[in-house]
Design an enzyme around this catalytic site. Structure first.
Site, PDB file in Angstrom:
ATOM      1  N   ASP A 387       0.819  -1.214   0.000  1.00  0.00           N
ATOM      2  CA  ASP A 387       0.000   0.000   0.000  1.00  0.00           C
ATOM      3  C   ASP A 387       0.861   1.276   0.000  1.00  0.00           C
ATOM      4  O   ASP A 387       1.964   1.284   0.542  1.00  0.00           O
ATOM      5  CB  ASP A 387      -0.860  -0.037   1.285  1.00  0.00           C
ATOM      6  N   LYS A 496      -1.211  -8.376  -5.235  1.00  0.00           N
ATOM      7  CA  LYS A 496      -1.861  -8.654  -3.950  1.00  0.00           C
ATOM      8  C   LYS A 496      -3.174  -7.882  -3.949  1.00  0.00           C
ATOM      9  O   LYS A 496      -3.178  -6.652  -3.955  1.00  0.00           O
ATOM     10  CB  LYS A 496      -0.956  -8.205  -2.804  1.00  0.00           C
ATOM     11  N   ASP A 498      -6.317  -6.720  -2.208  1.00  0.00           N
ATOM     12  CA  ASP A 498      -6.758  -6.545  -0.828  1.00  0.00           C
ATOM     13  C   ASP A 498      -8.215  -6.089  -0.768  1.00  0.00           C
ATOM     14  O   ASP A 498      -8.808  -5.655  -1.780  1.00  0.00           O
ATOM     15  CB  ASP A 498      -5.852  -5.505  -0.148  1.00  0.00           C
ATOM     16  N   MET A 499      -8.795  -6.146   0.404  1.00  0.00           N
ATOM     17  CA  MET A 499     -10.193  -5.723   0.625  1.00  0.00           C
ATOM     18  C   MET A 499     -10.332  -5.511   2.122  1.00  0.00           C
ATOM     19  O   MET A 499     -10.321  -6.466   2.879  1.00  0.00           O
ATOM     20  CB  MET A 499     -11.106  -6.847   0.133  1.00  0.00           C
ATOM     21  N   ASP A 568      -2.954 -10.842   9.050  1.00  0.00           N
ATOM     22  CA  ASP A 568      -2.073  -9.697   9.311  1.00  0.00           C
ATOM     23  C   ASP A 568      -1.228  -9.928  10.552  1.00  0.00           C
ATOM     24  O   ASP A 568      -0.355  -9.137  10.868  1.00  0.00           O
ATOM     25  CB  ASP A 568      -2.907  -8.416   9.503  1.00  0.00           C
TER      26      ASP A 568
HETATM   27  C1  GLA Z   1      -4.291  -4.869   4.880  1.00  0.00           C
HETATM   28  C2  GLA Z   1      -3.419  -6.057   4.528  1.00  0.00           C
HETATM   29  C3  GLA Z   1      -1.984  -5.760   4.885  1.00  0.00           C
HETATM   30  C4  GLA Z   1      -1.526  -4.521   4.156  1.00  0.00           C
HETATM   31  C5  GLA Z   1      -2.463  -3.368   4.471  1.00  0.00           C
HETATM   32  C6  GLA Z   1      -2.154  -2.151   3.608  1.00  0.00           C
HETATM   33  O1  GLA Z   1      -4.363  -4.691   6.253  1.00  0.00           O
HETATM   34  O2  GLA Z   1      -3.868  -7.200   5.163  1.00  0.00           O
HETATM   35  O3  GLA Z   1      -1.155  -6.854   4.550  1.00  0.00           O
HETATM   36  O4  GLA Z   1      -1.503  -4.770   2.781  1.00  0.00           O
HETATM   37  O5  GLA Z   1      -3.817  -3.701   4.237  1.00  0.00           O
HETATM   38  O6  GLA Z   1      -2.994  -1.112   3.857  1.00  0.00           O
END
Ligand code: GLA
Length: 802
Positions: A387, A496, A498-499, A568
């Site tokens: 991110d 990757k 994400d959501m 995470d």
């Molecule tokens: C989520 C993902 C993390 C990371 C953050 C970035 O929490 O699970 O691995 O990529 O977003 O904002």
């Protein structure tokens, strides 16, 4: 193999039989789902001769007679189906049950007809058997490229209202798996409201079954929990999050109370769907239990107009009498060969470095390149920019939707960076979160009506972002266009996806008021359309799913993403439980796991570096830490880990996975993975907390060839003397103060040999007796054969056929 004659139906794999029959009333009576009713030889014979001989048909009829329940009409206040068919549906095992016709248990289907009636009565009218596996049309589903799968379609209709229901069964003989789904058709002129359309309903002729499901929260996913269902109902569900979340995974197990990892009966059920889901086991308290699975009925309703149909997601069922491990192995094989697909299905997954815990939002092209160079020196293969690279994204408050580079951080754009990363000799990956929109974004300023929110009403916040309305095809088309452009021009090898927020204030500005109950389902079908378009267009990109870590870890996503970020939480001790949880349903190659720095950023716990690696090695390995901050000795360790992982990668990622029985309430956890040919295995023992004078340790390795000899060994290693604190003074000629500079200096030059296992034994012995490991440290009697296992310690062990 499928046997069907219009009255009796048998779905058969090597170790599993699923049998049901049509009653004179037209109801489908469930007879058996469980252990094979036939010998292996008989199965082989029947499989080859699809047109069964008279003798085999006779045998089937005898078996049917032996196992079929006797019918009796209900007593007292129970209803019979009709005067003509005086059966009491409430007491029977049924392949499906609709609401209102005497079966007062949990229904699979609930409809409201145009006249307001909610009583529904689906009766058999035909069946079909087909070779191969056809895909569902609107939802992701399993596939078969082995030419072994077969399908049975049972056709039911509610004649009074001209609706039809197809029950679709698929047999996957190579992994002892049977799947089910359903399609509802409306042939009448009037619309029908679907209030519930589940995927499968399976009755068991017993009660007091154990229902095991996997729960948690963000950074604490897949915690195994079990409840006995002696009466009433036990439910696992994602009610309103809009995703198959960390709170409840759609995978559940129904088993006998005393089933263990390696013995006893169990059935694993999973759902190829990523939205709100519902799994429930109920019991009438005396004779029968019912399991159902499918789309969460709460908050869902769908209007089916004339000529339309609606599909229920595919449910996956794996039975085993060899305990949870047996069931998991069937599920793993199914997921690897019939769910995950495309270029990456059978390819080894690259070891990656991810920039998130190393840099968060705070990076420049220069700092990314330094990280990449260090990663390359360590043997890492893929660099992932997480991110913070787009729009004006310096924190999580803005820019989702603006998928163009932040030129302050990336002066030469995404492509400029990717060229440099490729020059370093690494593959290049990127993070995106395309289903979301920040209020502070160019996209929101241009299309406020694209966000999922109730017009004119306050919206509950979640990570400063809103969900895009994927029920709107225009929004889906936009995402496909923008991401296609990014993937085409960015030189991208890995994505990757994400959501990061749950649904709230569910409302599609695109749909009319009376169709708002369709929003969450349409969101999923919109998302699946996007994923299908992009994965087809970019077959060589390795897609990794993510949703705030291990939310939305499910089979729907695995139809598009070859792997998913497990959590995470990168704390190795917590990861042991999270990965153990995943292992019940998902093979290691679908789980990504990273080594991070300590104190861990989610828990502030300090775990040994070896354990962080050992745990991550039983998945797709990555590093998520600032390698540039590490000293040379640490980098050398990382290099060694990467080398070891590469040597054993195919087994770590695609080997057969076995959980050992946990000891001391989960304080000691063991795993092992075995190569496809049974010639090699890697195992791990992890002990969470030291227990004084707890010296004995035995490691079992399962799944090897019983009568073959194996060399069992651990790797030589050195220990840091600082581990022993003050005890250094037991051997030091001069007094050393614990934690002093002298202590540090000594630790650089004096390393202690760790214990080393090296022995030969038979596969059966490894499986049943295990290897007695060197005794663990217990204050006195320390020598070079002592297994020093402080808190959170672990060791890898290997077995190789001689
Ligand atoms: C989520 C993902 C993390 C990371 C953050 C970035 O929490 O699970 O691995 O990529 O977003 O904002």
């Amino acid at each position: 193999m499928i046997y069907a004659d219009g009255r009796l139906f048998l779905l058969q794999t090597a170790n599993t039989s699923y049998m049901f029959r049509k009653l004179e009333s037209g109801h489908m009576e469930h007879l058996h789902f469980g252990a094979s009713l036939f010998s292996k030889d008989k199965y082989e014979k029947m499989r080859k001769e699809l047109d069964l001989e008279a003798a085999d048909k006779e045998l089937l009829a005898k078996i049917e007679k032996a196992i079929a329940p006797k019918h009796y009409s209900g007593g007292g206040n129970m209803n019979n189906y009709s005067d003509e068919h005086s059966i009491c549906l409430e007491l029977m095992g049924l392949e499906m049950s609709s609401f209102g016709k005497g079966d007062i248990r949990e229904p699979m289907v609930e409809l409201t007809y145009a006249d307001g009636n909610t009583t529904v009565d689906f009766i058999y009218y035909d069946y079909e058997v087909k070779d191969g596996k056809r895909a569902l049309e609107t939802l992701p589903s399993s596939y078969d490229d082995t030419n072994k799968a077969q399908q049975l379609i049972i056709k039911l209709s509610d004649k009074e209202y001209a609706t039809r229901l197809d029950l679709i069964y698929t047999v996957f003989p190579d992994c002892d798996v049977i799947t089910r789904s359903a399609v509802l058709y409306n042939d009448s002129d009037n619309p029908v409201r679907i209030d519930r359309l589940l995927s499968a309903s399976v009755d068991f002729y017993e009660t007091g079954l154990l229902f095991t499901s996997f729960h948690g929260r963000w950074a604490y996913e897949m915690q195994k929990r079990s409840s006995l269902c002696k009466a009433g109902k036990v439910v696992c569900e994602e009610l309103a999050a809009g995703e198959s979340g960390s709170r409840s995974n759609p995978f559940v197990i129904v088993s006998a109370e005393d089933t263990t990892e390696d013995s006893g009966e169990c059935c694993g059920f999973n759902l190829i769907y990523s939205g709100n889901h519902y799994e429930a086991l109920s019991s009438n308290g005396s004779s029968i239990s019912r399991f159902v699975t499918g789309i969460q009925p709460a908050g869902f309703c769908w209007t089916l107009s004339k000529g339309e149909s609606l599909e229920a997601p595919e449910a996956v069922m794996a039975y085993s009498k060899e305990g949870f491990n047996g069931m998991s192995r069937n599920m793993h094989r199914f997921v690897r060969k019939h769910v995950v697909r495309g270029t990456w299905r059978d390819k080894e997954r690259p070891i990656l470095i991810n920039s998130w815990e190393a840099n968060y939002f705070n990076f420049t092209q220069g700092s990314l390149l330094s990280l990449a160079k260090e990663a390359k020196n360590c043997g890492i293969e893929l660099f992932v920019m997480d991110d913070g690279w787009f729009g004006r994204r310096d924190d999580d408050k803005s820019s989702l939707g603006d998928w163009y580079p932040n030129t302050k951080k990336l002066p030469h754009g995404v492509n400029g960076l990717s060229e440099k990363i490729h020059d370093i000799g690494l593959k290049f990956g990127i993070w995106v979160e395309p289903e979301m929109i920040s209020e502070d974004s160019d996209l929101y300023r241009a299309h406020p009506d694209w966000a999922m929110r109730i017009p004119g009403k306050p919206h509950s916040p979640g990570r400063n972002q809103m969900i895009l309305d994927l029920a709107n095809p225009e929004v889906c088309d936009h995402i496909i266009t923008v991401l296609s452009d990014l993937f085409e021009t960015g030189g991208i090898d890995y994505v990757k996806w994400d959501m990061n927020r749950n649904e709230s204030d569910v409302y599609s500005p695109y749909l009319p008021p009376l169709r708002q109950g369709e929003t969450s389902y349409r969101y999923m079908t919109g998302l699946y359309r996007i994923l299908s378009a992009l994965t087809e267009k970019f077959p060589d990109i390795l897609f990794e799913g993510c949703a705030s870590g291990g939310n939305r870890f499910d089979l729907g996503m695995l139809c598009y993403f070859s792997q998913i970020w497990g959590s995470d939480d990168t704390d190795a001790s917590e990861r042991v439980d999270i990965q153990t949880g995943y292992s019940y349903a998902y093979p290691p190659v679908t789980v990504s796991s990273h080594v991070s720095s300590v104190p861990n950023q989610q828990t502030l716990r300090v775990t040994p570096r070896e354990t962080r690696f050992n745990v991550a090695a039983f998945a797709n390995l990555g590093y998520e830490c600032n390698l540039c901050d590490m000293d040379q000795a640490t980098l050398d360790e990382v290099k060694k880990q990467v080398l070891l992982y590469k040597e054993w990668r195919s087994i770590f990622q695609n080997g057969r996975f076995y959980r050992g029985e946990t000891v001391d309430n989960g304080n000691v956890v063991t795993w092992n993975v075995v190569s496809a040919d049974g010639s090699a295995s890697a195992g791990m023992m992890f002990r969470r907390l030291v227990v004084a004078n707890d010296q004995r340790g035995v490691l079992k390795m399962h799944g090897l060839e019983g009568d073959k000899k194996y060399r069992f060994y651990s790797l030589p290693f050195k220990m840091d003397v600082r581990l022993f604190g003050d005890l250094i003074n037991m051997i030091s000629p001069v007094h050393v103060k614990n934690g002093s500079m002298i202590h540090d200096i000594i630790s650089r030059f004096v390393k202690l040999d760790g214990e080393h296992e090296d022995t030969v034994t038979f596969g059966d012995a490894l499986d049943l007796a295990g290897v007695e490991l060197s005794p663990a440290y217990s204050s006195t009697g320390f020598n070079e054969r002592t297994r020093v296992f402080p808190d959170f310690a672990s060791r890898l062990y290997f077995a190789q056929k001689l």
